[in-house]
Design a protein around this motif. Structure first.
Motif, PDB file in Angstrom:
ATOM      1  N   PHE A 639       0.819  -1.223   0.000  1.00  0.00           N
ATOM      2  CA  PHE A 639       0.000   0.000   0.000  1.00  0.00           C
ATOM      3  C   PHE A 639       0.848   1.266   0.000  1.00  0.00           C
ATOM      4  N   GLU A 640       2.071   1.174  -0.492  1.00  0.00           N
ATOM      5  CA  GLU A 640       2.934   2.357  -0.606  1.00  0.00           C
ATOM      6  C   GLU A 640       2.770   2.902  -2.022  1.00  0.00           C
ATOM      7  N   PHE A 641       1.600   3.539  -2.232  1.00  0.00           N
ATOM      8  CA  PHE A 641       1.197   3.864  -3.594  1.00  0.00           C
ATOM      9  C   PHE A 641       1.993   5.014  -4.206  1.00  0.00           C
ATOM     10  N   ARG A 642       2.443   5.952  -3.413  1.00  0.00           N
ATOM     11  CA  ARG A 642       3.265   7.011  -3.981  1.00  0.00           C
ATOM     12  C   ARG A 642       4.568   6.428  -4.525  1.00  0.00           C
ATOM     13  N   SER A 643       5.200   5.558  -3.720  1.00  0.00           N
ATOM     14  CA  SER A 643       6.435   4.920  -4.192  1.00  0.00           C
ATOM     15  C   SER A 643       6.157   4.061  -5.415  1.00  0.00           C
ATOM     16  N   ALA A 644       5.035   3.330  -5.391  1.00  0.00           N
ATOM     17  CA  ALA A 644       4.689   2.486  -6.531  1.00  0.00           C
ATOM     18  C   ALA A 644       4.464   3.336  -7.779  1.00  0.00           C
ATOM     19  N   TYR A 645       3.791   4.473  -7.608  1.00  0.00           N
ATOM     20  CA  TYR A 645       3.512   5.346  -8.756  1.00  0.00           C
ATOM     21  C   TYR A 645       4.813   5.906  -9.338  1.00  0.00           C
ATOM     22  N   GLN A 646       5.730   6.282  -8.456  1.00  0.00           N
ATOM     23  CA  GLN A 646       7.015   6.839  -8.915  1.00  0.00           C
ATOM     24  C   GLN A 646       7.829   5.775  -9.658  1.00  0.00           C
ATOM     25  N   ILE A 647       7.820   4.552  -9.136  1.00  0.00           N
ATOM     26  CA  ILE A 647       8.542   3.481  -9.821  1.00  0.00           C
ATOM     27  C   ILE A 647       7.888   3.201 -11.176  1.00  0.00           C
ATOM     28  N   GLY A 648       6.542   3.244 -11.214  1.00  0.00           N
ATOM     29  CA  GLY A 648       5.839   3.044 -12.477  1.00  0.00           C
ATOM     30  C   GLY A 648       6.226   4.088 -13.509  1.00  0.00           C
ATOM     31  N   ALA A 649       6.355   5.348 -13.064  1.00  0.00           N
ATOM     32  CA  ALA A 649       6.768   6.416 -13.987  1.00  0.00           C
ATOM     33  C   ALA A 649       8.177   6.158 -14.521  1.00  0.00           C
ATOM     34  N   GLU A 650       9.084   5.657 -13.657  1.00  0.00           N
ATOM     35  CA  GLU A 650      10.440   5.339 -14.105  1.00  0.00           C
ATOM     36  C   GLU A 650      10.404   4.169 -15.093  1.00  0.00           C
ATOM     37  N   LEU A 651       9.559   3.184 -14.816  1.00  0.00           N
ATOM     38  CA  LEU A 651       9.401   2.074 -15.757  1.00  0.00           C
ATOM     39  C   LEU A 651       8.948   2.583 -17.127  1.00  0.00           C
ATOM     40  N   LEU A 652       8.029   3.526 -17.118  1.00  0.00           N
ATOM     41  CA  LEU A 652       7.493   4.048 -18.375  1.00  0.00           C
ATOM     42  C   LEU A 652       8.575   4.783 -19.176  1.00  0.00           C
ATOM     43  N   LEU A 653       9.401   5.554 -18.493  1.00  0.00           N
ATOM     44  CA  LEU A 653      10.485   6.253 -19.179  1.00  0.00           C
ATOM     45  C   LEU A 653      11.436   5.259 -19.840  1.00  0.00           C
ATOM     46  N   ARG A 654      11.799   4.213 -19.118  1.00  0.00           N
ATOM     47  CA  ARG A 654      12.734   3.225 -19.653  1.00  0.00           C
ATOM     48  C   ARG A 654      12.093   2.440 -20.802  1.00  0.00           C
ATOM     49  N   ALA A 655      10.803   2.139 -20.668  1.00  0.00           N
ATOM     50  CA  ALA A 655      10.116   1.393 -21.723  1.00  0.00           C
ATOM     51  C   ALA A 655      10.009   2.235 -22.994  1.00  0.00           C
ATOM     52  N   GLU A 656       9.693   3.524 -22.830  1.00  0.00           N
ATOM     53  CA  GLU A 656       9.576   4.413 -23.993  1.00  0.00           C
ATOM     54  C   GLU A 656      10.913   4.583 -24.705  1.00  0.00           C
ATOM     55  N   SER A 657      11.999   4.632 -23.925  1.00  0.00           N
ATOM     56  CA  SER A 657      13.316   4.785 -24.553  1.00  0.00           C
ATOM     57  C   SER A 657      13.733   3.509 -25.277  1.00  0.00           C
ATOM     58  N   SER A 658      13.241   2.345 -24.809  1.00  0.00           N
ATOM     59  CA  SER A 658      13.600   1.090 -25.469  1.00  0.00           C
ATOM     60  C   SER A 658      12.728   0.804 -26.672  1.00  0.00           C
ATOM     61  N   GLY A 659      11.479   1.287 -26.642  1.00  0.00           N
ATOM     62  CA  GLY A 659      10.549   1.018 -27.733  1.00  0.00           C
ATOM     63  C   GLY A 659      10.019  -0.401 -27.746  1.00  0.00           C
ATOM     64  N   ASP A 660      10.323  -1.184 -26.719  1.00  0.00           N
ATOM     65  CA  ASP A 660       9.881  -2.582 -26.639  1.00  0.00           C
ATOM     66  C   ASP A 660       8.402  -2.623 -26.252  1.00  0.00           C
ATOM     67  N   PRO A 661       7.523  -3.174 -27.111  1.00  0.00           N
ATOM     68  CA  PRO A 661       6.079  -3.184 -26.811  1.00  0.00           C
ATOM     69  C   PRO A 661       5.739  -3.923 -25.516  1.00  0.00           C
ATOM     70  N   THR A 662       6.470  -4.987 -25.234  1.00  0.00           N
ATOM     71  CA  THR A 662       6.196  -5.748 -24.016  1.00  0.00           C
ATOM     72  C   THR A 662       6.512  -4.920 -22.772  1.00  0.00           C
ATOM     73  N   LEU A 663       7.643  -4.220 -22.808  1.00  0.00           N
ATOM     74  CA  LEU A 663       7.994  -3.368 -21.674  1.00  0.00           C
ATOM     75  C   LEU A 663       7.021  -2.197 -21.551  1.00  0.00           C
ATOM     76  N   LEU A 664       6.602  -1.657 -22.676  1.00  0.00           N
ATOM     77  CA  LEU A 664       5.616  -0.564 -22.645  1.00  0.00           C
ATOM     78  C   LEU A 664       4.312  -1.031 -22.022  1.00  0.00           C
ATOM     79  N   LEU A 665       3.891  -2.233 -22.380  1.00  0.00           N
ATOM     80  CA  LEU A 665       2.661  -2.794 -21.831  1.00  0.00           C
ATOM     81  C   LEU A 665       2.753  -2.871 -20.299  1.00  0.00           C
ATOM     82  N   GLN A 666       3.860  -3.429 -19.802  1.00  0.00           N
ATOM     83  CA  GLN A 666       4.021  -3.585 -18.361  1.00  0.00           C
ATOM     84  C   GLN A 666       4.101  -2.232 -17.657  1.00  0.00           C
ATOM     85  N   ALA A 667       4.786  -1.282 -18.272  1.00  0.00           N
ATOM     86  CA  ALA A 667       4.960   0.032 -17.651  1.00  0.00           C
ATOM     87  C   ALA A 667       3.628   0.780 -17.561  1.00  0.00           C
ATOM     88  N   HIS A 668       2.852   0.794 -18.671  1.00  0.00           N
ATOM     89  CA  HIS A 668       1.541   1.463 -18.641  1.00  0.00           C
ATOM     90  C   HIS A 668       0.628   0.791 -17.609  1.00  0.00           C
TER      91      HIS A 668
END
Length: 962
Positions: A639-668
């Protein structure tokens, strides 16, 4: 050895085990007539004179009444063989000369059970009641009513001996006997079941018959026994299922395999030494026991019941099996004095004096193993008999002659062996209770003939026994305490060296053979290297063995193996190579810890945090995404949702830079789910719609649930809050339909759990209850404990809304207790909200307000904001009900709830809370203000006008307009 087994008619004389059996059942026979039988059989067809009998059986220089003694021995032997001296089938008398054995003798006819199971040398004494009880289970199994017996007692008390007698009786009834052992030192998941499967595979005549015998279960059973893939290379791959479902599927496959064997031939399955069983073996045993009663299959499990030997996992399993009336417990205690006397008589062929019986009974407390070891020790020390060959009247047993120093007694017997035999036994003891000739030879520098001579010396001393025929000869120590006595005589350095030699022998032996590969021996290699000085190899094989355990969902064992490897790495100097090895281990242990400890466990966070540090330190950022995803899951579950949200945003940045559809799916997906819980509904909707566009046919299951099912369910949540109740219901039904089409019970339970929440919000109470009941039924069928607890809370909430408030409150509290039992946090705002509703329905208004205060505190602490507006609304309603009049405090709650809902764009909650406030304002005479306020939010809606909230709002608007 196999040559010691001699058959005549339906009798089997086992000279190595020093016993006679008929139809698999031991024939009680004292030492003198048994030795006479051995002599006559050895000289089959030849005259054996009375003088030869006297010298061979009684010994040179021993004074006895030969006429009477020999006649008595022959009479006892004929009685045991049911042989008529007038028309002899076995022992013919040669008048005035001696005797001749006349029956035809055949060689060994070893059953599969005998090939994998050593028979103890002593005749069983006593245990008539216990044996009769367990033999009754054989009759039931033969009639298709399977039973489970749990035989317990201290080491040496005769658990295995009793199981042996039952096995012999089962073979006499033409039942199949399957035997598997647990071992203290072998880190093999499902070890007893793997042994059973391996023996079955070894006994198959050819690959085609094996393929037929395994049926559709072959691919899954290959998880347990990797060499199946080399024997049957055309086996299809196993199903790719979520961990919990895959584990249950594996259990069902082994169950179906056992059913196939038992349906062809009633079967006895023996699982030895359950006190050393791993968690997965115990879970599989529980699974088998659930459906045993309708099968021609009987299961026996043996275990030591001393407090130090009963693990937490075993204690839990025993409690579940016995409390559920799934098992019959048979507890063995020491033999009483009179049975110790009978045992001494059987061992010696003489009647022991009462004083001798008393001494030995006092020193051994009737433990059969201790009685026999002490007897043999005193016999070898020539302290048992006097000069006439009779028992001494007093033995004066010294302190170190008897238990608890039984290891010293066994140790003294070991010292009588040659130095080379002692050395060979030391290697054998390091290999394990069971050891194969080929590994013993590979780990020794002696030739095969020399090794056999030394093994035979140990056999003659009663310290080891043969199990299998050559060339795949296999041996076992007569007792685990015997092996422990051998190990106790070795220095720590010597044991380390022997472990290294054994590990090297296993590698050399199985790296070139076509019959078995190293994959079948990873756990043994991990064990031996871990106890040697070669840390690098230990870490390597512990990692591989952990992956093998995880592949068959033995997650507790996987965590143990990975943890051992990580602990060993702490002693290794930091280098890039060492850090890469640790990084791989931390990445491996993370998912295993999630399965064992739960997604939110502190150990999970430590593993992924350490992995992140290593990843950044090594500059290997390609592996950072799965690390971040693991951390996101961990923070989300805690239930540490702020931390989870911040990690999700970092995941999204890395997925967008890689262009990998699977990583983008998980990040979104990560950002969307975090946003949903934080009440950021427009953002959640945006991300889940993107995720759905990326799903396609990927079939990802990062949380054990099909990704598309997760996204549709979570999107329905966001749509309802945003004010689209029809779209929300349609989206959730699509998730349920997809899960059903996938035949995926985990995904179905997830979708139905979210549907429960949606139906609660829509106030469709009957459907709410039915969905919760259906989810509970699926959980019960598949063993989903966590989801069952959640669904139970949902059922309670539905009962409350149906007017069954006391039952509802009871069910909610039952669901809370089920959560706590598995260590899961129950302070979730929606759970507390439902508990407050139940308190309110039962008239416990103060408890309801206290619970809502607690819910608000949880929301504030964890930023779990999705129900904030609803918590304020319900508080206002309870305040009005408690005071029975208009309330400024209640009005403030409604206004606060509306403000929160507007900030979140949560139109559904804004409508519901505005309706409550409008009703209050009307009572205060502020009708126009109430009508305008309610009309503004009602007129925003474009769908869902048949839902309860919109109908309530419309009815109030009509009333306010009159």
């Amino acid at each position: 050895m196999p040559d010691d087994l001699l058959h005549f008619e339906d009798f089997v004389l086992n000279r190595g085990a020093y016993e006679l059996r008929q139809g698999g059942v031991v024939v009680p026979l004292q030492r003198i007539p048994l030795e006479l039988l051995c002599l006559l059989v050895e000289r089959r067809g030849q005259l054996v004179t009375r003088e030869e009998i006297l010298e061979r059986v009684w010994g040179k220089g021993v004074f006895v009444d030969s006429e009477t003694s020999i006649n008595t021995a022959v009479r006892k032997l004929r009685r045991a063989l049911r042989d008529d001296p007038e028309t002899p089938r076995f022992v013919a008398t040669v008048p005035s000369r001696g005797y001749r054995f006349v029956a035809e003798i055949s060689g060994p006819k070893t059953s599969r059970a005998e090939q994998v199971r050593a028979r103890p040398p002593r005749v069983m004494v006593g245990r008539e009641r216990e044996l009769a009880l367990v033999l009754g289970g054989l009759e039931d199994a033969d009639s298709g009513r399977g039973r489970l017996f749990l035989i317990s007692g201290e080491p040496g008390v005769g658990k295995t001996r009793l199981a042996d007698e039952v096995a012999a009786a089962a073979e006499a009834k033409r039942m199949a006997v399957l035997v598997g052992h647990c071992a203290e030192h072998e880190a093999v998941a499902y070890l007893p079941f793997v042994e059973i499967l391996e023996n079955f595979v070894t006994g198959a005549p050819n690959a085609d018959s094996l393929r037929i015998a395994l049926g559709d279960q072959g691919p899954e059973l290959a998880r347990l026994l990797p060499k199946l893939k080399s024997i049957l290379p055309d086996l299809p791959p196993p199903l790719d299922l979520p961990p919990l479902q895959a584990r249950r599927h594996l259990f069902n496959c082994f169950f179906d395999f056992a059913v196939r064997i038992a349906s062809h031939q009633p079967t006895l399955m023996i699982l030895e030494d359950l006190h050393w069983a791993d968690d997965s073996s115990l879970s599989l045993l529980e699974h088998l026991s659930q459906r045993l009663s309708s099968l021609p299959l009987m299961v026996i499990g043996t275990y030591r019941d001393a407090e130090l030997n009963v693990t937490q996992e075993l204690a839990r399993t025993l409690e579940d099996l016995i409390r559920g009336r799934l098992a019959t417990r048979v507890r063995l205690k020491g033999l009483p004095r009179e049975e110790v006397a009978a045992m001494l008589s059987s061992l010696s062929g003489k009647s022991p004096p009462a004083a001798v019986v008393g001494e030995i009974f006092a020193e051994t407390e009737g433990n059969p193993f201790f009685v026999e070891e002490l007897f043999r020790h005193l016999e070898e020390e020539t302290r048992l008999y006097d000069s006439s060959g009779q028992f001494r009247l007093q033995l004066q047993i010294a302190e170190l002659d008897a238990p608890p120093s039984v290891r010293l007694v066994v140790g003294r017997r070991l010292l009588r062996l040659s130095d080379l035999t002692q050395k060979l036994l030391a290697t054998a003891a390091v290999i394990g209770r069971f050891f194969s000739f080929e590994i013993l030879q590979a780990a020794s520098d002696a030739d095969a003939n020399s090794i056999l001579e030394h093994v035979e010396e140990a056999e003659n001393a009663g310290l080891v026994f043969s199990v299998e025929e050559s060339p795949k000869a296999r041996f076992t120590f007569s007792h685990e305490l015997t092996r422990q006595a051998v190990l106790a005589g070795l220095s720590a350095a010597r044991r380390q060296r022997l472990h290294l030699e054994v590990a090297d022998a296993i590698e050399r032996t199985y790296s070139t053979t076509a019959e078995s590969s190293l994959d079948d021996h990873l756990s043994e290699l991990a064990h031996h290297y871990a106890h040697s000085t070669d840390t690098r190899q230990a870490v390597k094989y512990l990692h591989l063995a952990g992956e093998q355990a995880a592949a068959c969902y033995a997650m507790v064992e996987a965590v143990r193996l990975y943890s051992t490897a990580l602990k060993l790495l702490e002693e290794v100097p930091e280098t890039p190579e060492r850090d890469r090895r640790e990084l791989a281990l931390q990445l491996a242990i993370g998912p295993a810890l999630m399965a064992v400890r739960g997604w939110g466990a502190a150990e999970v966070e430590r593993a992924y945090a350490r992995a992140r540090k290593l990843c950044e330190q090594l500059g290997e950022l390609a592996q950072l995404f799965p690390i971040l995803y693991g951390l996101w899951i961990n923070h989300l579950e805690r239930f540490e949702f702020r931390s989870a949200y911040q990690i999700g945003a970092e995941l999204l940045l890395r997925a967008e830079s890689s262009g990998d559809p699977t990583l983008l799916l998980q990040a979104h997906h990560a950002v969307g789910l975090s946003a949903n819980r934080m009440g950021r509904f427009p953002r959640a909707k945006e991300h889940f719609e993107t995720t759905l566009s990326l799903c396609g046919a990927r079939g990802l299951r990062p949380l054990g649930v099909d990704m598309e099912v997760v996204c549709r369910s979570e999107l329905s949540w966001a749509l309802w809050f945003l004010g689209y109740p029809e779209q929300a219901l349609k989206m959730n039904h699509a998730a349920v339909d997809l899960a059903r089409a996938l035949c995926d019970p985990i995904s179905l339970v997830f979708a139905e759990s979210l549907l429960c929440h949606l139906l609660h919000h829509r106030r469709e109470v009957r459907d709410f209850q039915e969905t919760a009941e259906h989810a509970i039924a699926i959980c019960a069928e598949h063993g989903f404990v966590y989801a069952s607890a959640h669904a139970t809370v949902c059922r309670g909430a539905a009962m409350t809304e149906l007017g069954r408030s006391e039952e509802g409150l009871e069910q909610i509290q039952k669901g809370f207790a089920a959560h706590r039992a598995i260590g899961v946090e129950v302070n979730r705002p929606e759970f507390l909200y439902w508990l407050a509703e139940a308190y309110c329905a039962t008239g416990r208004l103060d408890d309801a307000l206290d619970t809502l205060t607690k819910a608000a505190g949880v929301s504030e602490k964890h930023e779990y904001r999705c129900l904030d507006a609803e918590i304020y609304r319900l508080r206002g309603e309870i305040l009005l009900r408690r005071r029975n009049s208009g309330s400024a405090e209640a009005q403030g709650c409604f206004q606060q709830g509306i403000e929160i809902a507007r900030k979140q764009s949560a139109k559904a909650l804004e409508l519901r809370t505005t309706t409550s406030l409008a009703r209050l304002l009307d009572k205060q005479g502020r009708r126009n203000e109430a009508r305008t306020m309610l009309a503004d939010v009602y007129n925003w809606f474009t769908e869902g006008f048949d839902t309860a909230d919109l109908k309530d709002a419309k009815a109030l608007l009509d009333e306010l307009r009159t």
